[in-house]
Design a protein around this motif. Sequence first.
Motif, PDB file in Angstrom:
ATOM      1  N   THR A   5       0.845  -1.187   0.000  1.00 53.48           N
ATOM      2  CA  THR A   5       0.000   0.000   0.000  1.00 53.48           C
ATOM      3  C   THR A   5       0.881   1.237   0.000  1.00 53.48           C
ATOM      4  OG1 THR A   5      -1.737   1.208   1.173  1.00 53.48           O
ATOM      5  CG2 THR A   5      -0.145   0.020   2.526  1.00 53.48           C
ATOM      6  N   TRP A   6       0.326   2.350  -0.464  1.00 55.83           N
ATOM      7  CA  TRP A   6       1.006   3.638  -0.393  1.00 55.83           C
ATOM      8  C   TRP A   6       0.453   4.493   0.746  1.00 55.83           C
ATOM      9  CZ3 TRP A   6       0.649   5.621  -6.169  1.00 55.83           C
ATOM     10  CH2 TRP A   6       1.354   4.732  -7.019  1.00 55.83           C
ATOM     11  N   VAL A   7      -0.513   3.968   1.489  1.00 52.55           N
ATOM     12  CA  VAL A   7      -1.288   4.790   2.422  1.00 52.55           C
ATOM     13  C   VAL A   7      -1.280   4.181   3.809  1.00 52.55           C
ATOM     14  CG1 VAL A   7      -3.581   5.732   2.927  1.00 52.55           C
ATOM     15  CG2 VAL A   7      -2.795   5.579   0.554  1.00 52.55           C
ATOM     16  N   ARG A   8      -1.146   5.041   4.803  1.00 50.01           N
ATOM     17  CA  ARG A   8      -1.385   4.646   6.188  1.00 50.01           C
ATOM     18  C   ARG A   8      -2.136   5.790   6.859  1.00 50.01           C
ATOM     19  NH1 ARG A   8       3.004   2.946  10.872  1.00 50.01           N
ATOM     20  NH2 ARG A   8       1.484   2.741  12.560  1.00 50.01           N
ATOM     21  N   GLY A   9      -3.403   5.563   7.137  1.00 48.13           N
ATOM     22  CA  GLY A   9      -4.222   6.603   7.736  1.00 48.13           C
ATOM     23  C   GLY A   9      -4.337   7.801   6.815  1.00 48.13           C
ATOM     24  N   SER A  10      -3.893   8.958   7.308  1.00 45.06           N
ATOM     25  CA  SER A  10      -3.938  10.200   6.528  1.00 45.06           C
ATOM     26  C   SER A  10      -2.565  10.572   5.990  1.00 45.06           C
ATOM     27  CB  SER A  10      -4.497  11.341   7.395  1.00 45.06           C
ATOM     28  OG  SER A  10      -5.847  11.100   7.724  1.00 45.06           O
ATOM     29  N   CYS A  11      -1.713   9.569   5.804  1.00 47.88           N
ATOM     30  CA  CYS A  11      -0.371   9.769   5.252  1.00 47.88           C
ATOM     31  C   CYS A  11      -0.215   8.946   3.985  1.00 47.88           C
ATOM     32  CB  CYS A  11       0.685   9.363   6.273  1.00 47.88           C
ATOM     33  SG  CYS A  11       2.401   9.515   5.696  1.00 47.88           S
ATOM     34  N   THR A  12       0.405   9.517   2.962  1.00 49.01           N
ATOM     35  CA  THR A  12       0.640   8.776   1.722  1.00 49.01           C
ATOM     36  C   THR A  12       1.989   9.141   1.135  1.00 49.01           C
ATOM     37  OG1 THR A  12      -0.419   8.078  -0.342  1.00 49.01           O
ATOM     38  CG2 THR A  12      -0.373  10.440   0.097  1.00 49.01           C
ATOM     39  N   LEU A  13       2.380   8.392   0.118  1.00 52.18           N
ATOM     40  CA  LEU A  13       3.661   8.559  -0.568  1.00 52.18           C
ATOM     41  C   LEU A  13       3.427   9.015  -2.002  1.00 52.18           C
ATOM     42  CD1 LEU A  13       5.200   5.108   0.487  1.00 52.18           C
ATOM     43  CD2 LEU A  13       5.588   7.304   1.641  1.00 52.18           C
ATOM     44  N   VAL A  14       4.406   9.722  -2.567  1.00 54.40           N
ATOM     45  CA  VAL A  14       4.354  10.085  -3.977  1.00 54.40           C
ATOM     46  C   VAL A  14       5.723   9.872  -4.612  1.00 54.40           C
ATOM     47  CG1 VAL A  14       2.550  11.821  -3.644  1.00 54.40           C
ATOM     48  CG2 VAL A  14       4.939  12.529  -3.595  1.00 54.40           C
ATOM     49  N   GLY A  15       5.723   9.715  -5.935  1.00 55.51           N
ATOM     50  CA  GLY A  15       6.964   9.664  -6.703  1.00 55.51           C
ATOM     51  C   GLY A  15       7.881   8.526  -6.336  1.00 55.51           C
ATOM     52  N   ASP A  16       9.174   8.822  -6.271  1.00 56.27           N
ATOM     53  CA  ASP A  16      10.165   7.787  -5.998  1.00 56.27           C
ATOM     54  C   ASP A  16       9.982   7.143  -4.631  1.00 56.27           C
ATOM     55  OD1 ASP A  16      11.390   8.086  -8.426  1.00 56.27           O
ATOM     56  OD2 ASP A  16      13.081   9.270  -7.693  1.00 56.27           O
ATOM     57  N   ALA A  17       9.291   7.783  -3.729  1.00 60.09           N
ATOM     58  CA  ALA A  17       9.056   7.192  -2.417  1.00 60.09           C
ATOM     59  C   ALA A  17       8.198   5.935  -2.503  1.00 60.09           C
ATOM     60  CB  ALA A  17       8.398   8.208  -1.485  1.00 60.09           C
ATOM     61  N   CYS A  18       7.350   5.839  -3.550  1.00 57.24           N
ATOM     62  CA  CYS A  18       6.471   4.663  -3.650  1.00 57.24           C
ATOM     63  C   CYS A  18       6.625   3.877  -4.948  1.00 57.24           C
ATOM     64  CB  CYS A  18       5.010   5.044  -3.471  1.00 57.24           C
ATOM     65  SG  CYS A  18       4.413   6.395  -4.505  1.00 57.24           S
ATOM     66  N   HIS A  19       7.194   4.470  -6.010  1.00 55.01           N
ATOM     67  CA  HIS A  19       7.343   3.717  -7.257  1.00 55.01           C
ATOM     68  C   HIS A  19       8.576   4.199  -8.041  1.00 55.01           C
ATOM     69  CE1 HIS A  19       5.629   7.265  -9.168  1.00 55.01           C
ATOM     70  NE2 HIS A  19       4.527   7.128  -8.451  1.00 55.01           N
ATOM     71  N   PRO A  20       9.773   3.990  -7.526  1.00 56.13           N
ATOM     72  CA  PRO A  20      10.974   4.401  -8.271  1.00 56.13           C
ATOM     73  C   PRO A  20      11.007   3.729  -9.638  1.00 56.13           C
ATOM     74  CG  PRO A  20      11.537   3.713  -6.041  1.00 56.13           C
ATOM     75  CD  PRO A  20      10.118   3.308  -6.271  1.00 56.13           C
ATOM     76  N   MET A  21      11.406   4.498 -10.637  1.00 56.81           N
ATOM     77  CA  MET A  21      11.404   4.012 -12.017  1.00 56.81           C
ATOM     78  C   MET A  21      12.824   3.820 -12.540  1.00 56.81           C
ATOM     79  SD  MET A  21       8.159   4.017 -13.237  1.00 56.81           S
ATOM     80  CE  MET A  21       6.678   4.332 -12.245  1.00 56.81           C
ATOM     81  N   LEU A  22      13.040   2.731 -13.263  1.00 56.78           N
ATOM     82  CA  LEU A  22      14.258   2.612 -14.048  1.00 56.78           C
ATOM     83  C   LEU A  22      14.151   3.559 -15.246  1.00 56.78           C
ATOM     84  CD1 LEU A  22      14.696  -1.254 -13.918  1.00 56.78           C
ATOM     85  CD2 LEU A  22      16.135   0.447 -12.785  1.00 56.78           C
ATOM     86  N   PRO A  23      15.280   4.018 -15.795  1.00 52.53           N
ATOM     87  CA  PRO A  23      15.228   5.080 -16.803  1.00 52.53           C
ATOM     88  C   PRO A  23      14.956   4.628 -18.229  1.00 52.53           C
ATOM     89  CG  PRO A  23      17.508   4.531 -16.310  1.00 52.53           C
ATOM     90  CD  PRO A  23      16.665   3.695 -15.386  1.00 52.53           C
ATOM     91  N   TYR A  24      14.525   3.399 -18.446  1.00 53.64           N
ATOM     92  CA  TYR A  24      14.501   2.847 -19.798  1.00 53.64           C
ATOM     93  C   TYR A  24      13.330   3.315 -20.658  1.00 53.64           C
ATOM     94  CZ  TYR A  24      17.914  -0.160 -17.545  1.00 53.64           C
ATOM     95  OH  TYR A  24      19.009  -0.623 -16.843  1.00 53.64           O
ATOM     96  N   VAL A  25      12.271   3.883 -20.040  1.00 54.59           N
ATOM     97  CA  VAL A  25      11.177   4.445 -20.840  1.00 54.59           C
ATOM     98  C   VAL A  25      10.915   5.908 -20.481  1.00 54.59           C
ATOM     99  CG1 VAL A  25      10.032   2.266 -21.391  1.00 54.59           C
ATOM    100  CG2 VAL A  25       9.447   3.465 -19.260  1.00 54.59           C
ATOM    101  N   ALA A  26      11.831   6.533 -19.741  1.00 54.26           N
ATOM    102  CA  ALA A  26      11.793   7.984 -19.466  1.00 54.26           C
ATOM    103  C   ALA A  26      10.476   8.414 -18.827  1.00 54.26           C
ATOM    104  CB  ALA A  26      12.048   8.765 -20.757  1.00 54.26           C
ATOM    105  N   GLN A  27      10.060   7.710 -17.741  1.00 59.34           N
ATOM    106  CA  GLN A  27       8.782   8.034 -17.108  1.00 59.34           C
ATOM    107  C   GLN A  27       8.889   8.320 -15.608  1.00 59.34           C
ATOM    108  OE1 GLN A  27       5.149   8.099 -17.965  1.00 59.34           O
ATOM    109  NE2 GLN A  27       6.205   8.896 -19.763  1.00 59.34           N
ATOM    110  N   GLY A  28      10.081   8.409 -15.058  1.00 61.80           N
ATOM    111  CA  GLY A  28      10.206   8.623 -13.623  1.00 61.80           C
ATOM    112  C   GLY A  28       9.530   9.890 -13.150  1.00 61.80           C
ATOM    113  N   ALA A  29       9.933  11.033 -13.691  1.00 59.83           N
ATOM    114  CA  ALA A  29       9.334  12.306 -13.289  1.00 59.83           C
ATOM    115  C   ALA A  29       7.876  12.391 -13.722  1.00 59.83           C
ATOM    116  CB  ALA A  29      10.132  13.462 -13.873  1.00 59.83           C
ATOM    117  N   ALA A  30       7.561  11.822 -14.886  1.00 57.94           N
ATOM    118  CA  ALA A  30       6.183  11.877 -15.377  1.00 57.94           C
ATOM    119  C   ALA A  30       5.218  11.183 -14.421  1.00 57.94           C
ATOM    120  CB  ALA A  30       6.095  11.243 -16.767  1.00 57.94           C
ATOM    121  N   GLN A  31       5.628  10.048 -13.869  1.00 58.06           N
ATOM    122  CA  GLN A  31       4.748   9.341 -12.933  1.00 58.06           C
ATOM    123  C   GLN A  31       4.591  10.102 -11.626  1.00 58.06           C
ATOM    124  OE1 GLN A  31       2.808   6.591 -13.797  1.00 58.06           O
ATOM    125  NE2 GLN A  31       3.593   7.405 -15.733  1.00 58.06           N
ATOM    126  N   ALA A  32       5.627  10.803 -11.185  1.00 54.80           N
ATOM    127  CA  ALA A  32       5.497  11.651  -9.998  1.00 54.80           C
ATOM    128  C   ALA A  32       4.521  12.791 -10.262  1.00 54.80           C
ATOM    129  CB  ALA A  32       6.866  12.195  -9.593  1.00 54.80           C
TER     130      ALA A  32
END
Length: 464
Positions: free
Chosen positions: A315-342
């Motif tokens: 999960t990315w969520v605990r109560g009223s706290c959540t994660l975004v970007g590299d904290a929950c889904h770090p991306m390998l650079p092979y399709v250039a989507q790391g920043a886009a997903q954040a």
Amino acid sequence: MFLPQAKRPLNVIVVGAGKKPTNLSRHWVSSVNLFDTTLALGIGGLATAISLAIRGHNVLVLEATPKLQEVGAGIQIAPNMRRVFKRLGIDQRIKDKAIVLERIKVFRWQNGRLLNEVMVDHQYGECAVIHRADLHTILVERALGLHNIVLRLNSTVMEICFDSTKVILCGGESISGDVIIAADGIKSPVRSKMFLDGNQPVPTGDAAFRIVIPRSIMIQDPELRELIDTRQAVRWVGPDRHIVGYPIRNHELYNVVLAHPDKGWTSESWTASGSKDEMLEVFRGWEPRVQKIVRAASNKEVLKSKLCLHLPLQTWVRGSCTLVGDACHPMLPYVAQGAAQALEDAAALGVVLSNVETVSEVPLALRIYEKSRKHRAEEVQRSGTQNRVSLHLHDGPDQVARDEKFRASLAGGEDPDKWTDRKTQQILWGWDAEAEAQRCWSGMTVSLIEPALSCAPANSPQKP
């Protein structure tokens, strides 16, 4: 662009992450007065703060470093990322600083033979490249221009109180909010508090060098001048390795990333120093343009990093706290989507948190955010992992078959490089994170959400 305002403005805490970089030359950093000598809150955290503030929420950003700066080199702005920038009100600033790509070329490692040439499909929006520091500057200036964003530097979060939605800073200060959003990066301390045994990185076996070469050096050679003068990205593919290059900053700099087998030289960080000698050894035997590029690099500007997989979280969520970007889904650079997903995370949070009518609905809203984003982000993660295999084939029957697919793709067949494959681009670039978040909000019933509302911490990431 007008965006629907929050039904119930919330007090939002965004937790950033900071660390000291190595000595870097002026090509790696922004020179504007807002910044000085330390790394700071990244693209996802800034975008999240802006996405919420422009909808009427009050945002407090807690950043560990005493001064703001983003280092790095080039970053690709995919159309799904550009769509979010328009809604954040910074698209024109991005356009002023970015280079719109017209084509992508793929070359064979040993002799430079052209394997594929694709005109960039702009039907989903322009695909562009920009210096990361320029992008960071634009985001910071936009954030500081909003009256309902407060940025506190030198504020290190030591503890998270999930039951009472508050953070404890180094020194003991307690700050409460309605929601806590952790944008604290690939080594997220907040994530480590949400999961009892953490989420340990799994080495891919790859590492990467990153270099930036000034125009003054590139134009001394006709072949290198063509690379920096053209609105194109190029990729060289070979055994266990690949290279991506493109111009940035109005063709004044040439950005290059060189993926290669990991020999245990470095950690999962883009601030470790590499050397030209290392690159020459790793790419010995590659075609003449690659040799020229490597030799053109300055030892002071070679950075390197280990490339790791991160298993999907339960999960990315605990109560009223959540994660975004590299904290929950770090991306390998092979399709250039790391920043886009954040950026997609930021957009989705703006939608769901602006739909709540009472603070008690925040945990529900965060579960809907997770529902709208988690499967999507993990699918993008997997596409990057799959692309690595195709790019790094050793010479032989599989490589010959792949190169035949490259040729067939020119006539409309499937492209073996997911970055340039039209079908994959439709999936990646055609996505509207805000529309999906609103769809999930409208379609989700309380009966579907209630079983997932427990605030108990998850024990471990999901197994593959």
